[in-house]
Design an enzyme around this catalytic site. Structure first.
Site, short mmCIF file in Angstrom:
data_model
loop_
_atom_site.label_atom_id
_atom_site.label_comp_id
_atom_site.label_asym_id
_atom_site.label_seq_id
_atom_site.Cartn_x
_atom_site.Cartn_y
_atom_site.Cartn_z
N ASP A 158 -23.44 33.21 39.55
CA ASP A 158 -23.73 32.19 38.55
C ASP A 158 -22.52 32.12 37.63
O ASP A 158 -22.31 33.00 36.81
CB ASP A 158 -24.99 32.57 37.78
CG ASP A 158 -25.32 31.61 36.64
OD1 ASP A 158 -24.54 30.66 36.40
OD2 ASP A 158 -26.36 31.80 35.99
N LYS A 191 -21.15 23.12 30.33
CA LYS A 191 -20.30 24.03 29.58
C LYS A 191 -18.84 23.58 29.68
O LYS A 191 -18.23 23.17 28.70
CB LYS A 191 -20.41 25.45 30.14
CG LYS A 191 -21.82 25.90 30.48
CD LYS A 191 -22.62 26.29 29.27
CE LYS A 191 -23.93 26.92 29.69
NZ LYS A 191 -24.77 27.30 28.55
N TRP A 205 -29.01 35.86 31.03
CA TRP A 205 -29.10 34.95 32.17
C TRP A 205 -29.36 35.67 33.48
O TRP A 205 -30.11 35.19 34.32
CB TRP A 205 -27.86 34.05 32.24
CG TRP A 205 -28.02 32.90 31.30
CD1 TRP A 205 -27.45 32.74 30.07
CD2 TRP A 205 -28.89 31.77 31.48
NE1 TRP A 205 -27.91 31.59 29.48
CE2 TRP A 205 -28.77 30.97 30.32
CE3 TRP A 205 -29.73 31.36 32.50
CZ2 TRP A 205 -29.49 29.79 30.16
CZ3 TRP A 205 -30.45 30.18 32.35
CH2 TRP A 205 -30.32 29.41 31.19
#
Length: 366
Positions: free
Chosen positions: A178, A202, A104
């Site tokens: 993030d 999530k 990511w």
């Protein structure tokens, strides 16, 4: 009937209580005669939902008053572009520093390169993204616009268990984090960051909602190319109502925030997450049948990748797990193996069931 435990990395398991409440309110929210899906986002009914969700999130994370909470669309991947578009107008010639710790943060680097000069201050590529580079090895820019971290790598299973001090080396650059896959799973000091963002799918709610928590002094610096719907200053000035927000996703997120409060808040949830992760990692460390390759000090509490030593058994493992009600254990296609995502809504019983199954599978295939 077999109890189902969903270990998906996202969209992920939601608390059963939340789903039951949403089902009960599906056709008629609080006597309004409307489903939340049908409400005007500017009507009094939805505005009360929005206000409660923002208030509860601020309480849960102890968000200081000089930070704005924004409800946006575009997901975490979209925010990788929205972040530089909002921050680079502040110091357009300054580099952006990245710590590359996995898939990511790698995606974030590629996106930011479209809008800024990127300095990869440290990379874990040499260790296969199994550990965070030692802090003393970071080659930070003395004039960085900001420092970007992915504080939990969903695919690689690496998590920061510290907040790096970067201000002195970078001339006071804010940290952009993030936190898509571990926000609300642990206590954090929001004031240590300039910007925190994450996709909701999530630990918070369904896909479609992105959260941004941004310090007020970082608003108002968007590049001219930034779409107005993604300009944080415009969104903040309009209370996340500049365009139609993802209303149903916000509603579900609000129910999750209320559920978290009933569980005792983020500190209580962190204790549960430590217990769940310890149970799984302790078993993985005790057997030669499976392995986790992440350095112990960097292991994620939310996303646990593991591998069978004999990978010819992968298909049988997944089929047998599914038959036992243990779903979505296949690892990401880019890394292979297995992955158990054990977010807030995953009960301890689910991890216990997984460990029991893994132990039985190992004993019959050794």
């Amino acid at each position: 009937m077999t109890t189902i435990y969903n270990f998906s990395a996202g969209p992920a398991v939601l608390p059963k209580e939340v789903l039951q409440q949403a089902a009960a309110e599906m056709l008629d929210w609080h006597g309004s005669g409307m489903s939340v899906m049908e409400m005007s986002h500017r009507g009094a009914e939805f505005m009360s939902i929005m206000d409660a969700a923002q208030r509860d999130l601020r309480d849960l994370l102890a968000i200081p008053e000089n930070y704005k909470i924004l409800f946006l669309q575009g997901g975490g991947l979209g925010e990788n572009a929205i972040v530089p578009m909002n921050l680079m107008g502040r110091r357009p010639d300054a580099p952006v520093d990245f710590i590359h710790t996995g898939s990511w943060s790698g995606k974030s680097i590629k996106e930011a390169q479209k809008y800024a000069t990127v300095n990869v201050a440290a990379s874990a590529a040499s260790n296969g993204f199994t550990a965070i580079p030692a802090r003393e090895s970071w080659q930070l820019s003395k004039d960085a616009a900001y420092v970007h971290l992915c504080t939990n790598e969903t695919i690689d299973g690496v998590e920061y268990h510290f907040v790096p001090d970067v201000a002195e080396q970078t001339g006071g650059a804010p940290i952009v984090a993030d936190m898509s896959s571990h926000i609300l799973s642990r206590v954090i000091d929001v004031s240590a960051y300039g910007v925190i963002f994450g996709g909701a799918q999530k630990n918070i709610g369904p896909a479609g909602l992105t959260l941004v928590i941004v310090r007020e002094d970082l608003l108002g610096h968007a590049l001219p190319v930034c779409p107005s719907a993604f300009d944080w200053k415009i969104v903040a000035d309009n209370g996340s109502m500049y365009n139609t927000p993802p209303t149903y996703a916000i509603y579900i997120a609000g129910l999750v925030f209320q559920w978290l409060k009933r569980q005792g808040g983020v500190a209580a949830m962190e204790a549960q997450n430590i217990a769940k992760a310890s149970l799984l990692y302790d078993y993985l460390d005790s057997t030669d049948f499976y392995e986790n390759r992440v350095a112990k000090e960097c292991r994620s509490r939310m996303n646990v990748p593991f591998f069978l030593k004999d990978e010819s058994l992968n298909a049988e493992f997944l089929a047998s797990a599914k038959a036992q009600g243990l779903l979505q254990l296949k690892g990401h296609k880019s890394v292979g193996g297995m992955r158990a995502s054990i977010y807030n809504a995953m009960p301890l019983a689910g991890v216990q069931a997984l460990v029991h199954f893994m132990r039985e599978f190992a004993s019959t295939h050794s």
